[in-house]
Motif scaffolding. Structure first.
Motif, PDB file in Angstrom:
ATOM      1  N   GLY A  20      -4.889   4.459   4.042  1.00 59.27           N
ATOM      2  CA  GLY A  20      -5.022   3.095   4.524  1.00 59.27           C
ATOM      3  C   GLY A  20      -3.897   2.694   5.460  1.00 59.27           C
ATOM      4  N   ASP A  21      -2.682   3.114   5.153  1.00 57.27           N
ATOM      5  CA  ASP A  21      -1.537   2.817   6.018  1.00 57.27           C
ATOM      6  C   ASP A  21      -1.769   3.374   7.423  1.00 57.27           C
ATOM      7  OD1 ASP A  21      -0.149   1.451   4.078  1.00 57.27           O
ATOM      8  OD2 ASP A  21       1.018   3.194   3.426  1.00 57.27           O
ATOM      9  N   ARG A  22      -2.342   4.565   7.497  1.00 63.15           N
ATOM     10  CA  ARG A  22      -2.600   5.180   8.802  1.00 63.15           C
ATOM     11  C   ARG A  22      -3.776   4.517   9.513  1.00 63.15           C
ATOM     12  NH1 ARG A  22      -2.168   9.788   5.483  1.00 63.15           N
ATOM     13  NH2 ARG A  22      -4.410  10.238   5.716  1.00 63.15           N
ATOM     14  N   THR A  23      -4.641   3.879   8.734  1.00 62.04           N
ATOM     15  CA  THR A  23      -5.861   3.282   9.281  1.00 62.04           C
ATOM     16  C   THR A  23      -5.659   1.830   9.678  1.00 62.04           C
ATOM     17  OG1 THR A  23      -7.095   4.745   7.788  1.00 62.04           O
ATOM     18  CG2 THR A  23      -8.345   2.996   8.818  1.00 62.04           C
ATOM     19  N   GLY A  24      -4.577   1.223   9.196  1.00 66.96           N
ATOM     20  CA  GLY A  24      -4.315  -0.168   9.512  1.00 66.96           C
ATOM     21  C   GLY A  24      -4.641  -1.133   8.389  1.00 66.96           C
ATOM     22  N   LEU A  25      -4.948  -0.596   7.215  1.00 67.41           N
ATOM     23  CA  LEU A  25      -5.177  -1.440   6.048  1.00 67.41           C
ATOM     24  C   LEU A  25      -3.848  -1.633   5.332  1.00 67.41           C
ATOM     25  CD1 LEU A  25      -8.469   0.233   4.816  1.00 67.41           C
ATOM     26  CD2 LEU A  25      -8.266  -2.109   5.637  1.00 67.41           C
ATOM     27  N   THR A  26      -3.441  -2.872   5.161  1.00 69.74           N
ATOM     28  CA  THR A  26      -2.124  -3.151   4.608  1.00 69.74           C
ATOM     29  C   THR A  26      -2.235  -3.914   3.298  1.00 69.74           C
ATOM     30  OG1 THR A  26      -1.981  -5.209   5.872  1.00 69.74           O
ATOM     31  CG2 THR A  26      -1.080  -3.218   6.889  1.00 69.74           C
ATOM     32  N   GLY A  27      -1.167  -3.832   2.526  1.00 71.68           N
ATOM     33  CA  GLY A  27      -1.103  -4.536   1.257  1.00 71.68           C
ATOM     34  C   GLY A  27      -1.469  -3.634   0.098  1.00 71.68           C
ATOM     35  N   PRO A  28      -1.185  -4.085  -1.118  1.00 71.62           N
ATOM     36  CA  PRO A  28      -1.455  -3.271  -2.301  1.00 71.62           C
ATOM     37  C   PRO A  28      -2.946  -3.231  -2.633  1.00 71.62           C
ATOM     38  CG  PRO A  28      -0.658  -5.434  -2.940  1.00 71.62           C
ATOM     39  CD  PRO A  28      -0.548  -5.377  -1.447  1.00 71.62           C
ATOM     40  N   ILE A  29      -3.340  -2.162  -3.321  1.00 71.88           N
ATOM     41  CA  ILE A  29      -4.707  -2.033  -3.833  1.00 71.88           C
ATOM     42  C   ILE A  29      -4.684  -2.475  -5.293  1.00 71.88           C
ATOM     43  CG2 ILE A  29      -6.604  -0.449  -4.314  1.00 71.88           C
ATOM     44  CD1 ILE A  29      -5.471   1.369  -2.115  1.00 71.88           C
ATOM     45  N   SER A  30      -5.567  -3.399  -5.638  1.00 69.85           N
ATOM     46  CA  SER A  30      -5.575  -3.921  -7.013  1.00 69.85           C
ATOM     47  C   SER A  30      -6.991  -4.272  -7.434  1.00 69.85           C
ATOM     48  CB  SER A  30      -4.675  -5.162  -7.106  1.00 69.85           C
ATOM     49  OG  SER A  30      -5.157  -6.191  -6.258  1.00 69.85           O
TER      50      SER A  30
END
Length: 342
Positions: free
Chosen positions: A16-26
């Motif tokens: 996700g970091d490489r894809t542009g998705l930010t923040g924690p997964i919960s």
């Protein structure tokens, strides 16, 4: 089976970091009770998403199926077809071991499982939403599949001509399942002959969902309409009128093991003829042979679900489920045989 067995959240977050998705997964939780694929709803930063991936033990074609869904959902953006918005997909199996993708979560009622107060208390809402399943399907059939980059998704030439033999061959393949005594489905040969003798000229090519029934739509909980069509794994390019036939042959207008149980048990749904009329208002396709498409859909459906009955004989499926689906297959074949005048 725990979530850790199906999705490595640490690996997912790195991707996700490489894809542009930010923040924690919960707040990761499973969606639905099916066994065909793993579907998880989760919060990623401030976004409400759904992750879809193959089952814990993928089938040989599972990754290709997921890649197909990625392609279809991303192409549908902006078409007016109600569907979950595509967010991101990954075909690199080094990340989670399988192909997977993320889509926007859709808050909606599944007519096969449970429906909210709008539909429980309002017969007019049930009717309006049910009719909108036909409208949504007409929108899908109207999409210019070539313009959105799906021109090579299927083999539309000869689509109808291939159907009968394809499904007869599929039924014959069950004879190789250990313990299966051979099918006892009624009217198979008569229906095959009728379908071949009465095959209409194929409708112009378009997108075919492939499994369009009430259990594969989500209804908007506030406004009586289809919020999203889901489960695109069988989507292809062919004759879209087969989707309408599939909706009609699974329509819960009579007692039996059909789709949409939660909605149907409340009553007040439109008749199949009203679905055809609604579809016609949103389509310029010739519907004069819709009974033929409905018969084909019932023929195909019965053969597909008989597969679970066959696998149950080999201990590969729950016997009670196998028996239930066998009865459903017989029920649909009896119904379409009457429709064909056999």
């Amino acid at each position: 089976m725990s979530l850790a067995d199906t999705v490595d959240l640490t690996a997912l977050a790195r991707w996700g970091d490489r894809t542009g998705l930010t923040g924690p997964i919960s707040d990761v939780r499973p969606v639905g009770g099916g066994t065909q694929n793993v579907v998880l709803r989760l919060t990623w930063g401030d976004r409400d998403l759904v992750l879809r991936r193959p089952p814990e033990h993928p089938r040989p074609g599972s990754n290709a199926t997921m890649a197909r869904e990625i392609r279809v959902l991303s192409a549908l953006a902006g078409t007016g077809v109600p569907h979950p918005g595509f967010v991101a997909g990954c075909t690199d199996t080094d990340v989670l071991g399988v192909v997977f993708y993320l889509m926007d979560a859709v808050d909606g009622d599944n007519p096969g499982a449970s429906v909210g107060s709008l539909y429980r208390t309002g017969p007019s809402a049930r009717r309006a939403a049910a009719l909108d399943t036909a409208t949504a399907l007409a929108r899908l059939a109207a999409v210019d599949h070539e313009a959105i980059g799906l021109g090579d998704l299927g083999r539309p030439a000869g689509f109808l001509e291939r159907q009968v033999q394809r499904w007869l061959d599929h039924l014959a393949s069950y004879d190789g399942v250990p313990g299966y005594p051979g099918h006892r489905l009624p009217h198979i040969d008569e229906l095959a002959a009728w379908l071949r003798a009465h095959r209409p000229e194929q409708s112009r090519p378009g997108l075919v969902h492939g499994d369009y029934h009430l259990n594969n739509v989500l209804l908007d909980p506030v406004e009586p309409r289809v919020a999203a069509i889901v489960d695109w794994e069988m989507c292809t390019v062919g004759d879209p009128l087969l989707d309408l036939g599939w909706l009609l042959v699974t329509w819960p207008d009579r007692p039996g093991p059909l789709a949409g149980a939660a909605l149907a048990e409340l009553g007040g749904l439109p008749e199949p003829a009203e679905l055809v009329e609604t579809y016609a208002r949103g389509s310029d396709r010739d519907l004069s042979a819709i009974d033929w498409y409905t018969v084909l859909a019932g023929f195909k459906l019965a053969i597909v679900i008989e597969g679970t009955h066959a696998r149950a004989h080999a201990g590969q499926a729950d016997p009670a489920t196998g028996d239930h689906l066998h009865r459903a297959a017989v029920d649909r074949l009896e119904h379409v045989a009457r429709l064909a005048g056999l």
